[in-house]
Design a protein around this motif. Structure first.
Motif, PDB file in Angstrom:
ATOM      1  N   PRO A 109       4.674 -27.488   9.306  1.00 19.39           N
ATOM      2  CA  PRO A 109       4.412 -26.184   9.931  1.00 19.39           C
ATOM      3  C   PRO A 109       5.003 -25.018   9.155  1.00 19.39           C
ATOM      4  O   PRO A 109       4.486 -23.903   9.204  1.00 19.39           O
ATOM      5  N   GLY A 110       6.081 -25.272   8.411  1.00 19.54           N
ATOM      6  CA  GLY A 110       6.672 -24.197   7.627  1.00 19.54           C
ATOM      7  C   GLY A 110       5.748 -23.665   6.556  1.00 19.54           C
ATOM      8  O   GLY A 110       5.798 -22.473   6.210  1.00 19.54           O
ATOM      9  N   VAL A 111       4.891 -24.537   6.013  1.00 21.97           N
ATOM     10  CA  VAL A 111       3.952 -24.111   4.976  1.00 21.97           C
ATOM     11  C   VAL A 111       2.936 -23.132   5.566  1.00 21.97           C
ATOM     12  O   VAL A 111       2.602 -22.108   4.946  1.00 21.97           O
ATOM     13  N   ILE A 112       2.458 -23.431   6.773  1.00 18.55           N
ATOM     14  CA  ILE A 112       1.506 -22.536   7.427  1.00 18.55           C
ATOM     15  C   ILE A 112       2.159 -21.194   7.740  1.00 18.55           C
ATOM     16  O   ILE A 112       1.556 -20.128   7.562  1.00 18.55           O
ATOM     17  N   LYS A 113       3.406 -21.227   8.200  1.00 19.91           N
ATOM     18  CA  LYS A 113       4.122 -19.977   8.471  1.00 19.91           C
ATOM     19  C   LYS A 113       4.285 -19.153   7.197  1.00 19.91           C
ATOM     20  O   LYS A 113       4.196 -17.926   7.217  1.00 19.91           O
ATOM     21  N   LEU A 114       4.525 -19.841   6.099  1.00 14.92           N
ATOM     22  CA  LEU A 114       4.683 -19.149   4.826  1.00 14.92           C
ATOM     23  C   LEU A 114       3.398 -18.422   4.443  1.00 14.92           C
ATOM     24  O   LEU A 114       3.426 -17.236   4.075  1.00 14.92           O
ATOM     25  N   PHE A 115       2.267 -19.117   4.535  1.00 16.69           N
ATOM     26  CA  PHE A 115       0.996 -18.488   4.196  1.00 16.69           C
ATOM     27  C   PHE A 115       0.683 -17.325   5.138  1.00 16.69           C
ATOM     28  O   PHE A 115       0.214 -16.272   4.711  1.00 16.69           O
ATOM     29  N   ALA A 116       0.946 -17.528   6.431  1.00 10.88           N
ATOM     30  CA  ALA A 116       0.688 -16.470   7.404  1.00 10.88           C
ATOM     31  C   ALA A 116       1.551 -15.251   7.126  1.00 10.88           C
ATOM     32  O   ALA A 116       1.078 -14.106   7.191  1.00 10.88           O
ATOM     33  N   ALA A 117       2.821 -15.485   6.781  1.00 13.23           N
ATOM     34  CA  ALA A 117       3.743 -14.380   6.506  1.00 13.23           C
ATOM     35  C   ALA A 117       3.380 -13.639   5.233  1.00 13.23           C
ATOM     36  O   ALA A 117       3.645 -12.437   5.109  1.00 13.23           O
ATOM     37  N   LEU A 118       2.771 -14.323   4.283  1.00 14.12           N
ATOM     38  CA  LEU A 118       2.342 -13.661   3.047  1.00 14.12           C
ATOM     39  C   LEU A 118       1.088 -12.826   3.264  1.00 14.12           C
ATOM     40  O   LEU A 118       0.883 -11.814   2.586  1.00 14.12           O
ATOM     41  N   ILE A 119       0.243 -13.232   4.208  1.00 16.58           N
ATOM     42  CA  ILE A 119      -1.026 -12.548   4.443  1.00 16.58           C
ATOM     43  C   ILE A 119      -0.884 -11.368   5.397  1.00 16.58           C
ATOM     44  O   ILE A 119      -1.433 -10.283   5.163  1.00 16.58           O
ATOM     45  N   PHE A 120      -0.134 -11.555   6.471  1.00 22.10           N
ATOM     46  CA  PHE A 120      -0.093 -10.563   7.550  1.00 22.10           C
ATOM     47  C   PHE A 120       0.315  -9.156   7.113  1.00 22.10           C
ATOM     48  O   PHE A 120      -0.229  -8.168   7.633  1.00 22.10           O
ATOM     49  N   PRO A 121       1.271  -8.982   6.202  1.00 17.32           N
ATOM     50  CA  PRO A 121       1.744  -7.620   5.889  1.00 17.32           C
ATOM     51  C   PRO A 121       0.677  -6.652   5.401  1.00 17.32           C
ATOM     52  O   PRO A 121       0.907  -5.438   5.440  1.00 17.32           O
ATOM     53  N   PHE A 122      -0.485  -7.157   4.946  1.00 19.17           N
ATOM     54  CA  PHE A 122      -1.504  -6.211   4.487  1.00 19.17           C
ATOM     55  C   PHE A 122      -1.916  -5.280   5.621  1.00 19.17           C
ATOM     56  O   PHE A 122      -2.327  -4.131   5.381  1.00 19.17           O
ATOM     57  N   GLY A 123      -1.776  -5.736   6.867  1.00 15.17           N
ATOM     58  CA  GLY A 123      -2.120  -4.890   8.000  1.00 15.17           C
ATOM     59  C   GLY A 123      -1.213  -3.678   8.099  1.00 15.17           C
ATOM     60  O   GLY A 123      -1.678  -2.537   8.222  1.00 15.17           O
ATOM     61  N   LEU A 124       0.106  -3.909   8.028  1.00 14.47           N
ATOM     62  CA  LEU A 124       1.045  -2.790   8.109  1.00 14.47           C
ATOM     63  C   LEU A 124       0.941  -1.899   6.876  1.00 14.47           C
ATOM     64  O   LEU A 124       1.087  -0.676   6.978  1.00 14.47           O
ATOM     65  N   VAL A 125       0.686  -2.482   5.724  1.00 18.04           N
ATOM     66  CA  VAL A 125       0.495  -1.685   4.509  1.00 18.04           C
ATOM     67  C   VAL A 125      -0.676  -0.728   4.701  1.00 18.04           C
ATOM     68  O   VAL A 125      -0.572   0.477   4.417  1.00 18.04           O
ATOM     69  N   ALA A 126      -1.804  -1.243   5.181  1.00 18.08           N
ATOM     70  CA  ALA A 126      -2.986  -0.396   5.380  1.00 18.08           C
ATOM     71  C   ALA A 126      -2.724   0.686   6.418  1.00 18.08           C
ATOM     72  O   ALA A 126      -3.187   1.826   6.280  1.00 18.08           O
ATOM     73  N   ILE A 127      -1.964   0.352   7.449  1.00 16.04           N
ATOM     74  CA  ILE A 127      -1.639   1.334   8.489  1.00 16.04           C
ATOM     75  C   ILE A 127      -0.799   2.466   7.921  1.00 16.04           C
ATOM     76  O   ILE A 127      -1.083   3.647   8.134  1.00 16.04           O
ATOM     77  N   VAL A 128       0.241   2.107   7.179  1.00 17.66           N
ATOM     78  CA  VAL A 128       1.132   3.132   6.626  1.00 17.66           C
ATOM     79  C   VAL A 128       0.412   3.990   5.591  1.00 17.66           C
ATOM     80  O   VAL A 128       0.522   5.225   5.596  1.00 17.66           O
ATOM     81  N   LEU A 129      -0.362   3.362   4.717  1.00 13.30           N
ATOM     82  CA  LEU A 129      -1.014   4.119   3.646  1.00 13.30           C
ATOM     83  C   LEU A 129      -2.144   5.008   4.157  1.00 13.30           C
ATOM     84  O   LEU A 129      -2.501   5.995   3.508  1.00 13.30           O
ATOM     85  N   THR A 130      -2.730   4.658   5.292  1.00  8.64           N
ATOM     86  CA  THR A 130      -3.780   5.508   5.865  1.00  8.64           C
ATOM     87  C   THR A 130      -3.229   6.510   6.867  1.00  8.64           C
ATOM     88  O   THR A 130      -3.973   7.375   7.358  1.00  8.64           O
ATOM     89  N   GLY A 131      -1.938   6.410   7.194  1.00 10.27           N
ATOM     90  CA  GLY A 131      -1.325   7.355   8.116  1.00 10.27           C
ATOM     91  C   GLY A 131      -1.614   7.089   9.573  1.00 10.27           C
ATOM     92  O   GLY A 131      -1.387   7.953  10.429  1.00 10.27           O
TER      93      GLY A 131
END
Length: 317
Positions: A74-96
């Motif tokens: 399960p740790g491997v899946i968490k790792l992949f999920a944690a690497l992917i998810f931040p693009f959401g917050l990045v897009a939110i911050v960069l678009t204001g």
């Protein structure tokens, strides 16, 4: 011809990041600007933030559909999920766009700094929360639920299991404490983004605190606006709307307020802005005219009567 360096002249200073005090000042200015937006724009900005984060949550839901790994690694899946998810917050911050969880930090700082009122702060919290919920449910229902992205048996089973694990398994106080951890890290990511002067640094500063929040399994109230409703949509037998509101939304929301508002907003305001001293950002005081800074005075505010001199710029003859 020999090269001579004019050591008797100040050299031009280029800073690759703002100081912690300047970063807190930037966060305060952002909080004031966000709180004073028109109501319709706050709602629209909140809707877009909720929708963008829902896309990130949907991507994580697809990654989570790996039965063998869920059982054996399960740790491997968490790792992949944690690497992917931040693009959401990045897009939110960069678009204001505006997450209510980010507002818990930004408007807390601006209110403590006496640039916004408590009423403006609470109004921004409420409006962004409503916008985030509308955007999350829009993506969850139309672009994920009815589109059938998670309708296959394996995806449906895993999505329901994930939602059940989020709501049914933990106790109320555990979700509250996880909410503190989640928004402490998310607001730290937003705070660090304010310290960056260019996009690559801003993206990296957002990515890793968000990575930590996801891999630790903390509860973010806006992310859960996708995860739990999509589980209900797909037929989770143990979750009702009432249970979701009482057992997940309320404790996660309260925890997020404490994590972002207290442990980031209040702490950094106290450390860097509570003295009341004016902080200059790129030559501009809050509400004042912009002034160009250069040379050894790059962090000092110049008097309006002072003029920039070409002789102050470092040259090689």
């Amino acid at each position: 011809m020999a090269m001579a360096y004019p050591y008797n002249q100040p050299i031009e200073v280029i800073h690759n990041a703002y100081t912690p005090q300047q970063t807190t000042e930037i966060a305060s200015r952002m909080g004031a600007a966000k709180a004073r937006m028109r109501i319709d724009k706050i709602l629209t900005s909140g809707f877009m933030a909720g929708a963008i984060l829902a896309f990130a949550c949907a991507a994580v839901s697809v990654v989570n559909t790996a039965p063998w790994y869920q059982e054996n690694a399960p740790g491997v899946i968490k790792l992949f999920a944690a690497l992917i998810f931040p693009f959401g917050l990045v897009a939110i911050v960069l678009t204001g766009a505006d997450l209510c969880t980010g507002s818990f930090m930004f408007t807390t700082i601006s209110t403590l700094h006496r640039r916004t009122s408590i009423l403006q702060m609470l109004q921004h919290w409420a409006l962004t929360f409503i916008g985030n919920l509308a955007g999350s449910l829009f993506i969850m229902a139309l672009l994920v639920g009815y589109s059938g992205i998670l309708s296959d048996a394996a995806s449906t089973k895993q999505t329901i299991a994930f939602a059940t694990k989020k709501v049914v398994a933990p106790q109320w106080h555990q979700i509250f404490l996880r909410g503190i951890g989640a928004n402490w890290l998310v607001c730290l990511a937003c705070f660090l983004a304010c310290s960056a002067r260019e996009q690559v640094s801003r993206i990296m500063s957002i990515w890793w605190p968000t990575f930590a929040f996801v891999i630790l399994g903390y509860d973010h109230v806006v992310a859960n606006m996708f995860y739990i409703p999509v589980g209900i949509f797909l037929g989770a037998p143990q979750i009702t709307v009432g249970l979701y509101i009482w057992k997940s939304m309320i404790p996660a929301l309260l925890g997020n307020i404490v994590g972002g508002g207290l442990f980031v907003g209040v702490v950094y305001w106290y450390l860097y802005l509570s003295s009341g001293d004016a902080v200059v950002i790129d030559g501009s005081s809050y509400g004042g005219p912009p002034m160009a800074l250069f040379g050894v005075n790059a962090d000092a505010e110049e008097l309006p009567s002072q003029q920039r001199r070409e002789s102050d710029k470092a040259t090689i003859v």
